[in-house]
Design an enzyme around this catalytic site. Structure first.
Site, PDB file in Angstrom:
ATOM      1  N   LYS A 186       0.820  -1.212   0.000  1.00  0.00           N
ATOM      2  CA  LYS A 186       0.000   0.000   0.000  1.00  0.00           C
ATOM      3  C   LYS A 186       0.858   1.269   0.000  1.00  0.00           C
ATOM      4  O   LYS A 186       2.067   1.226   0.249  1.00  0.00           O
ATOM      5  CB  LYS A 186      -0.942  -0.017   1.213  1.00  0.00           C
ATOM      6  CG  LYS A 186      -1.895  -1.196   1.187  1.00  0.00           C
ATOM      7  CD  LYS A 186      -2.771  -1.181  -0.052  1.00  0.00           C
ATOM      8  CE  LYS A 186      -3.889  -2.199  -0.039  1.00  0.00           C
ATOM      9  NZ  LYS A 186      -3.525  -3.532  -0.530  1.00  0.00           N
TER      10      LYS A 186
HETATM   11  C1  LIG Z   1      -9.767  -3.250  -2.011  1.00  0.00           C
HETATM   12  C2  LIG Z   1      -9.129  -3.942  -0.838  1.00  0.00           C
HETATM   13  N1  LIG Z   1      -9.827  -4.061   0.303  1.00  0.00           N
HETATM   14  C3  LIG Z   1      -9.296  -4.644   1.383  1.00  0.00           C
HETATM   15  C4  LIG Z   1      -8.021  -5.162   1.373  1.00  0.00           C
HETATM   16  C5  LIG Z   1      -7.508  -5.839   2.600  1.00  0.00           C
HETATM   17  O1  LIG Z   1      -6.442  -5.147   3.180  1.00  0.00           O
HETATM   18  P1  LIG Z   1      -5.616  -5.822   4.371  1.00  0.00           P
HETATM   19  O2  LIG Z   1      -4.622  -6.726   3.753  1.00  0.00           O
HETATM   20  O3  LIG Z   1      -4.983  -4.668   5.086  1.00  0.00           O
HETATM   21  O4  LIG Z   1      -6.588  -6.554   5.225  1.00  0.00           O
HETATM   22  C6  LIG Z   1      -7.252  -5.066   0.234  1.00  0.00           C
HETATM   23  C7  LIG Z   1      -5.892  -5.614   0.217  1.00  0.00           C
HETATM   24  O5  LIG Z   1      -5.164  -5.665  -0.691  1.00  0.00           O
HETATM   25  C8  LIG Z   1      -7.807  -4.437  -0.917  1.00  0.00           C
HETATM   26  O6  LIG Z   1      -7.116  -4.319  -2.061  1.00  0.00           O
END
Ligand SMILES: Cc1ncc(COP(=O)(O)O)c(C=O)c1O
Length: 387
Positions: A186
């Protein structure tokens, strides 16, 4: 000498993050404490929202936002099919049924038409999660449709720290929570991590408790040197999803460096757009969005391109790419559970399923890297050399 490897994503970590992590590790308090509180205050100032609660992932933040709605099991939650599985999984964990919505062909954000039809259909929707895909905010009409229907809207802002829309910085104002990710790929990373932003004090209090088993007080409140009481109660169910201080310390440095890292991202995305202006690919969105966080550089390949072969060819030249996303309706498990598309179906997402390609994007890419990616991409799709 062989060409160097161009990774799809690479964390931009400096000595400053290393020093901050070491300081936290040696401070005598390594789990959630002062660093986490400071990160929350700094993020809330950056976003311009009253409350930010740091958690272990965006998935946890989404689960908190869904849990706070307190909907009966079996309630229907609209989710764009064009997303990562965790957008839907957070709701599924709370017993909700995802209704998969189609997307706009230009932005690949949830389409207002698909949302409106699902809201109007028999059974309607009890809540919606919208994804600000690739850093571009969902349209104001999505907010309006939910507000008019009296349906809470949760923002999946995993790609959208720094994105702006009609409200200012995307950060949960007027919605049922805005969920960020600090995962390794990210635009601000602490390796793993996330946060929920909101202007609703009740949601923020709920999040603080829910991220730690539903306890009334976290360890910092109980064991810090000036703690008044060691006791706690359990006020509800919850997760173990707090963000340790070691990671919060890293995230704080990333936030200090954020504007610089974002400026470099913008240069890279502009470079791609310029160099590929005459290539037979379409950018998502077609026109550069000045309010985007430029989280991903997604292009739509010419129809009929063998994407996997193209990715392998680029990989053989040391160039990493990715796909965002394989839509949820294409996963067998979703179908087997009966989690299918809403009333409009998902024709746009289906038409784009094999054609979206995410180019390398991170602040450590050089201008030469960007040129090399464009040259290799054009050669691989049989187009003329880039501009
Ligand atoms: C659109 C979206 N939502 C949620 C997530 C979940 O993030 P996390 O890995 O911090 O739980 C991601 C992860 O890549 C994502 O691309």
């Amino acid at each position: 000498m062989a060409d160097s490897v161009i990774r799809f994503s690479e964390p931009d970590v400096t000595d400053r993050e290393v020093e901050a992590a070491s300081r936290a590790l040696l401070s005598g308090w390594i789990t959630t404490g002062e660093e986490c509180l400071a990160l929350e205050a700094e993020l809330s100032e950056f976003v311009g929202v009253e409350h930010v609660v740091a958690v272990s992932s965006c998935t946890a933040a989404l689960e908190i936002a869904v849990a706070h709605l307190d909907l009966p099991r079996g309630s229907r939650i609209g989710v764009p099919t064009w997303t990562f599985v965790s957008t839907a999984m957070a709701a599924i964990h709370r017993g909700l049924v995802p209704v998969l919505l189609d997307v706009d062909p230009d932005t690949l954000n949830v389409s207002p038409e698909s949302l409106a039809a699902a809201l109007d259909a028999d059974g309607g929707l009890d809540a919606v999660v919208a994804v600000h895909f690739a850093g571009v905010a969902v349209s104001e009409s999505v907010h309006r449709l939910c507000a008019d229907a009296g349906v809470p809207l949760i923002e999946d802002a995993a790609h959208a720290l720094g994105t702006s829309d009609f409200r200012g910085r995307v950060g949960g104002v007027g919605t049922a929570g805005c969920c960020y990710s600090f995962y390794a790929t990210k635009n601000l990373t602490s390796a793993e991590g996330g946060a929920i932003a909101t202007d609703d004090a009740a949601l923020a209090d709920f999040a603080r408790s829910f991220r730690l088993h539903g306890l009334s007080k976290d360890a910092w409140a109980r064991y810090r040197p000036d703690a008044k009481t060691l006791g706690y109660d359990v006020v509800g169910d919850g997760l173990k999803a707090n963000l340790p201080d070691v990671l919060a310390a890293v995230a704080r440095v990333q936030l200090q460096r954020f504007e610089d890292m974002q400026a470099r991202r913008r240069e890279i995305v502009t470079g791609y757009r310029n160099l590929l202006a005459d290539a037979p690919v379409r950018f998502v969105p077609g026109e550069a969005d000045p309010h985007s966080a430029d989280h991903l550089a997604v292009v739509i390949l010419p129809e009929g391109t063998d994407r996997e072969a193209l990715q392998s060819e680029l990989q053989s030249q040391g160039i990493g790419t990715s796909v965002h996303f394989r839509p949820l309706h294409t996963f067998e498990w979703f179908g087997a559970q009966g989690y299918g598309p809403g009333p409009t179906g998902v024709p746009v997402a289906t038409a784009h399923t094999e054609r979206a390609l995410s180019l390398p994007l991170h602040p450590k890419l050089s201008d030469d890297d960007v040129s090399r990616v464009c040259e290799s991409l054009c050669a691989a799709i049989g187009a003329a050399d880039p501009a």
